[in-house]
Design an enzyme around this catalytic site. Structure first.
Site, mmCIF file in Angstrom:
data_model
loop_
_atom_site.group_PDB
_atom_site.id
_atom_site.type_symbol
_atom_site.label_atom_id
_atom_site.label_comp_id
_atom_site.label_asym_id
_atom_site.label_seq_id
_atom_site.Cartn_x
_atom_site.Cartn_y
_atom_site.Cartn_z
ATOM 1 N N LYS A 216 0.908 48.630 23.509
ATOM 2 C CA LYS A 216 0.301 47.291 23.372
ATOM 3 C C LYS A 216 0.189 46.342 22.368
ATOM 4 C CE LYS A 216 -1.067 47.746 27.901
ATOM 5 N NZ LYS A 216 -0.073 48.720 28.070
ATOM 6 N N ASP A 217 0.350 45.047 22.371
ATOM 7 C CA ASP A 217 0.499 44.099 21.416
ATOM 8 C C ASP A 217 -0.479 44.236 20.175
ATOM 9 O OD1 ASP A 217 0.610 41.568 19.765
ATOM 10 O OD2 ASP A 217 1.792 41.081 21.317
#
Length: 344
Positions: free
Chosen positions: A79-80
């Protein structure tokens, strides 16, 4: 070709203008799990919320705090960093007593529950996104682009994140496929990243050709078609039969993730895919050097936006637009933004 230079499905609609991700709260991502933990077993699932942290950073901190190996921690998807994200991780259940003491700035454990198996890469149905575009210049253009994507599907490009900050991940992956030595010996994670980036670049080039030819939603003789409901693959032998199914979004053409186990296309489609390899100076046989990292597969050229919503609201200067939608695992929300903004 950079992400902002890729051809767009909605190229004839003007860019809507606006600014994205000025703060992490402008970008929310929540995993849609493939299954929920049962409550029993030798693994403990953690539902985490994080801000300003990437998943690898959290895994390292969690391993240190719990006294386990990083390899013992299961993750469904990366995830970012610059976002508010919620995702599942798994740890050995023996570490459960130490979870309450885990502390990392920007990270919260929302709940825990036991399960029988370790979480593995890809163990998710998809991701739910909520994005804010600030100070949108043309809300009408944003609505038109978004509605077309809902109707026709999103071109399923691999996003620029896949190719690294310097943009050279794919070049390094190509060297690995060719059996050449890299300037710096990669660790296991980097090796996987580089090889995947090279496969991704070839897929993107195949998708560019389909968009430019106007055949994104066309069944071509020899296409590998993917069933939307089951993910099953078959080769198109009769475009007149499969064409209406593509138009109805029952099936979609699936592009190449090159490797020895990639389901083969046929006819003119196979010829076009072979030209991609020739242009890179590699053969299908070369991908065997990647071992389990480059077995190969197929990826749909387009994906549906699930539960789509576009909501304008007053912003600090002009009008902000909130976008909400779901995408299958492995698809990039930033590609929706590139369609809307046109200028990247």
């Amino acid at each position: 070709m950079t992400d902002t230079e890729l051809p767009r499905l909605t190229a004839d609609v003007p860019g809507c203008g606006g600014a994205f991700k000025l703060v992490p709260d402008d970008f929310e991502v929540e995993e849609v799990p493939a299954y929920l933990p049962s409550g029993e077993g030798e693994h403990l699932y953690l539902w985490l919320e994080k801000r300003g942290r990437d998943t690898r950073e959290v895994v390292r901190a969690l391993a240190a705090a719990l006294g386990v190996s990083e390899d013992d921690i299961g993750v469904a998807g990366m995830k970012d960093r610059q976002a508010v994200t919620r995702q599942l991780l798994s740890v050995p259940a023996r570490a459960e007593p130490k979870v309450a003491d885990f502390a990392l700035d920007g990270v919260r454990v929302l709940w825990t529950k036991r399960h029988g198996n370790k979480l593995r890469t890809g163990h998710l149905r998809g991701n739910r996104f909520r994005l804010r575009l600030r100070d949108v210049r043309d809300v009408g253009a944003a609505r038109e682009t978004f509605s077309r994507l809902v109707e026709r599907g999103l071109p399923n490009y691999f996003g620029e994140q896949r190719f690294g900050r310097a943009g050279d991940n794919a070049d390094l992956g190509r060297l690995l496929v060719l059996g050449q030595r890299l300037p710096k010996r990669p660790d296991r994670f980097q090796r996987k990243l580089y090889l995947s980036a090279f496969q991704s670049r070839l897929f993107n080039r195949a998708l560019v050709e389909r968009l430019r030819a106007g055949t994104l939603a066309t069944a071509l003789r020899g296409d590998v078609l993917r069933k939307e409901e089951t993910g099953g693959l078959f080769v198109c032998e009769a475009p007149e039969v499969d064409g209406p199914r593509v138009a109805a979004f029952e099936v979609s053409p699936a592009g190449p993730l090159f490797g020895p186990k990639m389901p083969a296309s046929a006819a003119e489609v196979a010829e076009a895919e072979a030209r991609l390899l020739v242009a890179e100076g590699v053969t299908l046989e070369d991908f065997k050097r990647g071992g389990g990292e480059t077995e190969g597969g197929r990826r749909a050229y387009r994906v549906r936006l699930g539960s789509p919503e576009l909501t304008p609201e007053p912003g600090e200067v002009g009008t902000d637009v909130w976008l909400s939608f779901e995408l299958p695992r492995g698809s990039y929300a930033t590609e929706v933004l590139h369609e809307l903004l046109k200028d990247g």
